[in-house]
Design a protein around this motif. Structure first.
Motif, PDB file in Angstrom:
ATOM      1  N   LEU A 101      -3.665  -1.851  -2.988  1.00  0.00           N
ATOM      2  CA  LEU A 101      -3.476  -2.249  -1.664  1.00  0.00           C
ATOM      3  C   LEU A 101      -2.155  -2.199  -1.209  1.00  0.00           C
ATOM      4  O   LEU A 101      -1.250  -2.896  -1.932  1.00  0.00           O
ATOM      5  N   GLN A 102      -1.604  -1.365  -0.468  1.00  0.00           N
ATOM      6  CA  GLN A 102      -0.214  -1.142  -0.063  1.00  0.00           C
ATOM      7  C   GLN A 102      -0.061  -1.309   1.550  1.00  0.00           C
ATOM      8  O   GLN A 102      -0.899  -0.726   2.140  1.00  0.00           O
ATOM      9  N   TYR A 103       0.988  -1.717   2.057  1.00  0.00           N
ATOM     10  CA  TYR A 103       1.261  -1.359   3.557  1.00  0.00           C
ATOM     11  C   TYR A 103       1.773  -0.170   3.878  1.00  0.00           C
ATOM     12  O   TYR A 103       1.575   0.194   4.966  1.00  0.00           O
ATOM     13  N   GLU A 104       2.344   0.605   2.981  1.00  0.00           N
ATOM     14  CA  GLU A 104       2.835   1.691   3.258  1.00  0.00           C
ATOM     15  C   GLU A 104       1.430   2.810   3.259  1.00  0.00           C
ATOM     16  O   GLU A 104       0.492   2.545   2.852  1.00  0.00           O
ATOM     17  N   VAL A 105       1.528   3.695   4.203  1.00  0.00           N
ATOM     18  CA  VAL A 105       0.519   4.529   4.388  1.00  0.00           C
ATOM     19  C   VAL A 105       0.976   6.135   3.765  1.00  0.00           C
ATOM     20  O   VAL A 105       2.042   5.794   3.199  1.00  0.00           O
ATOM     21  N   ASP A 106       0.101   7.182   4.169  1.00  0.00           N
ATOM     22  CA  ASP A 106       0.526   8.301   3.604  1.00  0.00           C
ATOM     23  C   ASP A 106       1.954   8.792   4.154  1.00  0.00           C
ATOM     24  O   ASP A 106       2.380   9.763   3.238  1.00  0.00           O
ATOM     25  N   PHE A 107       2.611   8.361   4.931  1.00  0.00           N
ATOM     26  CA  PHE A 107       3.781   8.989   5.511  1.00  0.00           C
ATOM     27  C   PHE A 107       4.392   7.859   5.433  1.00  0.00           C
ATOM     28  O   PHE A 107       4.409   6.702   5.841  1.00  0.00           O
ATOM     29  N   ASP A 108       6.063   8.098   5.377  1.00  0.00           N
ATOM     30  CA  ASP A 108       6.981   6.764   5.562  1.00  0.00           C
ATOM     31  C   ASP A 108       7.104   6.850   6.946  1.00  0.00           C
ATOM     32  O   ASP A 108       6.572   7.650   7.933  1.00  0.00           O
ATOM     33  N   ILE A 109       7.975   5.727   7.431  1.00  0.00           N
ATOM     34  CA  ILE A 109       7.960   5.442   8.890  1.00  0.00           C
ATOM     35  C   ILE A 109       8.705   6.547   9.522  1.00  0.00           C
ATOM     36  O   ILE A 109       8.337   7.056  10.816  1.00  0.00           O
ATOM     37  N   LEU A 110       9.614   7.115   9.296  1.00  0.00           N
ATOM     38  CA  LEU A 110      10.238   8.281   9.644  1.00  0.00           C
ATOM     39  C   LEU A 110       9.528   9.474   9.998  1.00  0.00           C
ATOM     40  O   LEU A 110       9.455  10.205  10.975  1.00  0.00           O
ATOM     41  N   GLU A 111       8.645   9.837   9.040  1.00  0.00           N
ATOM     42  CA  GLU A 111       7.716  10.887   9.117  1.00  0.00           C
ATOM     43  C   GLU A 111       6.337  10.485   9.947  1.00  0.00           C
ATOM     44  O   GLU A 111       6.102  11.383  10.925  1.00  0.00           O
ATOM     45  N   LEU A 112       6.144   9.336  10.093  1.00  0.00           N
ATOM     46  CA  LEU A 112       4.976   8.700  11.045  1.00  0.00           C
ATOM     47  C   LEU A 112       5.447   8.720  12.223  1.00  0.00           C
ATOM     48  O   LEU A 112       5.018   9.267  13.364  1.00  0.00           O
ATOM     49  N   GLU A 113       6.745   8.345  12.600  1.00  0.00           N
ATOM     50  CA  GLU A 113       7.404   8.269  13.558  1.00  0.00           C
ATOM     51  C   GLU A 113       7.435   9.720  14.478  1.00  0.00           C
ATOM     52  O   GLU A 113       7.122   9.660  15.658  1.00  0.00           O
ATOM     53  N   LYS A 114       7.387  10.852  13.887  1.00  0.00           N
ATOM     54  CA  LYS A 114       7.243  12.102  14.547  1.00  0.00           C
ATOM     55  C   LYS A 114       5.710  12.325  15.094  1.00  0.00           C
ATOM     56  O   LYS A 114       5.735  13.037  15.943  1.00  0.00           O
ATOM     57  N   LYS A 115       4.761  11.548  14.505  1.00  0.00           N
ATOM     58  CA  LYS A 115       3.299  11.942  14.749  1.00  0.00           C
ATOM     59  C   LYS A 115       3.017  10.920  15.880  1.00  0.00           C
ATOM     60  O   LYS A 115       2.265  11.488  16.797  1.00  0.00           O
ATOM     61  N   ILE A 116       3.609   9.709  15.722  1.00  0.00           N
ATOM     62  CA  ILE A 116       2.963   8.750  16.831  1.00  0.00           C
ATOM     63  C   ILE A 116       4.232   7.931  17.415  1.00  0.00           C
ATOM     64  O   ILE A 116       3.527   6.748  18.212  1.00  0.00           O
TER      65      ILE A 116
END
Length: 171
Positions: free
Chosen positions: A2-17
């Motif tokens: 169990l991790q709080y991290e998802v498949d993308f780091d925040i910088l990458e996820l920021e580009k998507k959402i």
């Protein structure tokens, strides 16, 4: 795991959402780990739940600055983390690390099979009815309820339905 991290780091996820939603996703996942821990404490079987640290790292020298930016974003929203560089990791790990984000909490391990079965047993004591090995051919929403039609020509009416099919469920 169990991790709080998802498949993308925040910088990458920021580009998507967007950054606000990326941070919400990370914080929601962190809360979920703590919620699972809270639930585990109420169950008979602790399902080998153990809090764990995590390490997000790179061996690529060109990504050091990106890791520093990622670290700053996470630290700004109170993740319990530490930035590690090549010098601070050389005696701690048996593999090369150029940059890393070491998370001191927010992660855990659990036996998911036992956890799922323990949740079902616990929920059955409070009225849950399980329809194991039942194929649902179709469903419809009606008057704040869900009506499910089975392959055995039965109809199940429920207030809530959990669809557990893996990564993607049919809409």
């Amino acid at each position: 795991m169990l991790q709080y991290e998802v498949d993308f780091d925040i910088l990458e996820l920021e580009k998507k959402i967007g950054v606000v939603n990326a941070l919400k996703a990370y914080k929601a996942n962190e809360s979920a780990v703590y919620e699972i821990e809270r639930i585990i404490k109420t169950l008979k079987d602790k399902c080998d739940f153990t809090r764990r640290e995590s390490l997000y790292y790179t061996q690529d020298k060109t990504k050091i600055q990106r890791f520093k930016e990622e670290y700053k974003i996470r630290k700004a929203v109170d993740f319990d983390i530490e930035f590690l560089d090549k010098n601070s990791t050389k005696d701690k790990f048996s593999f090369p690390i150029e940059a890393a984000i070491y998370s001191k909490c927010g992660g855990a391990e659990i036996d998911p099979y036992r956890f799922a079965h323990e949740l079902i047993k616990d929920s059955q004591t409070r009225g849950l009815i399980v329809f194991e090995n039942t194929a649902i051919l179709k469903y419809q929403h009606k008057d704040n309820k869900v009506i499910l039609y089975t392959d055995k020509h039965k109809k199940i009416t429920a207030q809530k339905v959990v669809v557990a099919t893996g990564y993607q469920a049919k809409n």
